[in-house]
Design an enzyme around this catalytic site. Structure first.
Site, PDB file in Angstrom:
ATOM      1  N   SER A  46      -3.446  -8.265   5.276  1.00 28.25           N
ATOM      2  CA  SER A  46      -2.695  -7.929   6.484  1.00 28.25           C
ATOM      3  C   SER A  46      -3.630  -7.762   7.689  1.00 28.25           C
ATOM      4  O   SER A  46      -4.308  -8.712   8.079  1.00 28.25           O
ATOM      5  CB  SER A  46      -1.847  -6.675   6.231  1.00 28.25           C
ATOM      6  OG  SER A  46      -0.942  -6.458   7.289  1.00 28.25           O
ATOM      7  N   ASP A  94      -1.749 -12.658   3.376  1.00 28.67           N
ATOM      8  CA  ASP A  94      -0.642 -12.447   4.307  1.00 28.67           C
ATOM      9  C   ASP A  94      -1.110 -11.746   5.580  1.00 28.67           C
ATOM     10  O   ASP A  94      -0.750 -10.589   5.851  1.00 28.67           O
ATOM     11  CB  ASP A  94       0.503 -11.659   3.661  1.00 28.67           C
ATOM     12  CG  ASP A  94       1.853 -12.021   4.286  1.00 28.67           C
ATOM     13  OD1 ASP A  94       2.029 -13.193   4.636  1.00 28.67           O
ATOM     14  OD2 ASP A  94       2.709 -11.136   4.435  1.00 28.67           O
ATOM     15  N   HIS A 148       5.456  -8.779   1.642  1.00 27.57           N
ATOM     16  CA  HIS A 148       4.130  -8.703   2.272  1.00 27.57           C
ATOM     17  C   HIS A 148       3.057  -8.414   1.221  1.00 27.57           C
ATOM     18  O   HIS A 148       1.991  -9.041   1.199  1.00 27.57           O
ATOM     19  CB  HIS A 148       4.172  -7.606   3.329  1.00 27.57           C
ATOM     20  CG  HIS A 148       3.019  -7.606   4.284  1.00 27.57           C
ATOM     21  ND1 HIS A 148       2.503  -8.745   4.865  1.00 27.57           N
ATOM     22  CD2 HIS A 148       2.280  -6.572   4.779  1.00 27.57           C
ATOM     23  CE1 HIS A 148       1.511  -8.427   5.678  1.00 27.57           C
ATOM     24  NE2 HIS A 148       1.345  -7.118   5.638  1.00 27.57           N
TER      25      HIS A 148
END
Length: 460
Positions: A163, A187, A257
């Protein structure tokens, strides 16, 4: 008297053994554990650099600049993996940290450095965490500079970022003009980074090889391609097994996610089962337009995850770089799905629309049923239809196949599908033979079982 002398002697020995030993020697450090209260009031940035090696696989040593004891475990001749997490709205440690560290140390003698910036990432205000990413990158650069001065090389630096951590990894790479060995983005965060220029986010120029996976492109993740290769499991959205409604609470927001991390961890041990197929779009992949892997010979299509760097030489020479690859997964670890294309050519004079179910059987009695595209197929005379078939078991050798055709209608006449040729092409294990069956009739809702045979001409 004797008993008192005995205990006094033990005390003296204990004091002598501990004399001259520092307070931090042998001390194990752990990931910062905060809570929702910390998130509400906000946290100032404080970074721990937790080192794990084959010599201390369970006892992390902090590599902060004022702590010299941790460096005795850091062997700069080894490859060093930096693992950097992202935004932490509740303050709790990521559930995956122990697993990913263990898996890395199981496969190779790495230095594994867990970048703990939980103090800084923990806040209810996402933009406050995002604003600290460059400061984290500066701290990592100071450590890498120290390692380089001791004999490490930029080639040996591998950064895995989750992330916001993916962009942190990119910022570090930019400070070395893209010379670090590899960055894997799990991601990469989308909010506040979507649409930004390359200097403000992860980019393929940030390392010698940059591979990225996208699992939540319609939510918390970044949609567009960022690396030399970008993998889109299940199209990059709506991961199998993740909640579909908000009634599931926080899992609804984070499951897609977070799936990027669990897929990557699975890749550390699968070594080849998660094969990505280069394609323009997920739809093209699903309808069978993306099966040609000849450009990667003698390799197969690229494998997602840790072993993706085997395809580095093929991917980085593209001008401009940037390959999108698609694959599907199961809902649970190890997430493996075994892919085939089912090609059907019919000679029925009338067009038929319907669904195909296919089952594979092995000699020992194991059976696996296809998970075909939900859309119905249109079968026209002498036109080949390709359907993507997915199986949760790898049956080898395959001894029998059964096929069922249905229109989905519960009323009206039952139809026939006259098949000129049916061909089953393995995609996951491309070294296996292509299997065929010729000239047969499928009655609607009647399962037909037969022995497959090698195709007479695989170029048809």
């Amino acid at each position: 008297m004797l008993l008192s002398f005995y205990f006094n002697g033990l005390l003296l020995v204990g004091c002598l053994l501990s004399w001259g030993r520092s307070d931090t020697e042998g001390q194990c450090h752990s990931f910062t554990d905060l809570n929702i209260h910390n998130s509400i009031i906000g946290t100032a940035l404080k970074v721990q650099l937790l080192l794990y090696t084959p010599e201390n696989p369970k006892c992390a040593q902090d590599l902060n600049e004022d702590n010299s004891t941790g460096f005795q475990y850091l062997n700069v001749t080894r490859k060093t993996v930096f693992i950097t997490h992202g935004y932490r709205p509740t303050g709790s440690p990521p559930v995956w940290i122990d697993n990913i560290v263990t898996k890395f140390l199981d496969i190779q003698d790495f230095n594994v450095i867990l970048v703990d910036w939980n103090r800084g990432a923990t806040t209810v205000l996402y933009h406050n965490a995002a604003a600290k990413t460059r400061k984290v990158a500066d701290i990592l650069k100071r450590l890498i500079d120290n390692m380089l001065s001791q004999g490490a090389t930029l080639d040996s630096i591998y950064m895995v970022g989750v992330s916001l951590g993916a962009h942190i990894s990119g910022f570090v790479g930019k400070m070395y003009n893209g010379s670090i060995g590899r960055i894997t983005g799990l991601d990469p965060a989308g909010p506040l980074f979507n649409g930004k220029p390359p200097e403000e986010r992860l980019h393929y120029t940030d390392a010698q090889f940059v591979d990225v996976v996208h699992t939540d492109t319609d939510g918390l993740g970044y949609k567009e391609s960022l690396g030399h290769i970008d993998f889109y499991p299940n199209g990059g959205t709506d991961q199998p097994g993740c909640p579909k409604t908000i009634l599931s609470g926080s899992e609804y927001f984070k499951c897609d996610h977070q799936r990027s991390v669990f897929l990557y961890i699975a890749s550390l041990t699968n070594n080849g089962d998660l094969v990505g197929f280069p394609c323009k779009s997920y739809r093209d992949y699903r309808i069978g337009n993306c099966t040609n892997c000849k450009e990667f010979l003698p390799l197969s299509c690229p494998v997602f995850g840790f072993y993706a760097d085997k395809w580095k030489d093929h991917l980085v020479k593209k001008n401009p770089p940037g390959t999108k690859a698609f694959f599907d997964t199961a809902a649970k670890d190890p997430f493996c799905i075994f892919h085939y294309y089912l090609d059907i050519m019919t000679w029925s004079s009338q067009t038929r629309r319907g669904y195909i179910t296919i089952r594979l059987m092995s000699l020992n009695g194991n059976v696996t049923e296809s998970k075909l595209d939900k859309d119905h197929a249109t079968f026209e005379q002498y036109k080949e239809v390709s359907l993507l078939a997915k199986f949760d078991q790898d049956l080898d050798p395959m001894t029998r196949i059964s096929v069922t055709f249905t229109t989905g209608s519960v009323i009206g006449p039952k139809f026939k599908l006259r098949v000129l040729r049916m061909r089953l092409r393995p995609l996951t294990n491309t070294n296996r033979p292509i299997l065929c069956r010729y000239d047969f009739v499928l009655l609607e809702n009647v399962e037909m079982e037969f022995n497959p045979i090698p195709c007479e001409d695989t170029n048809l």
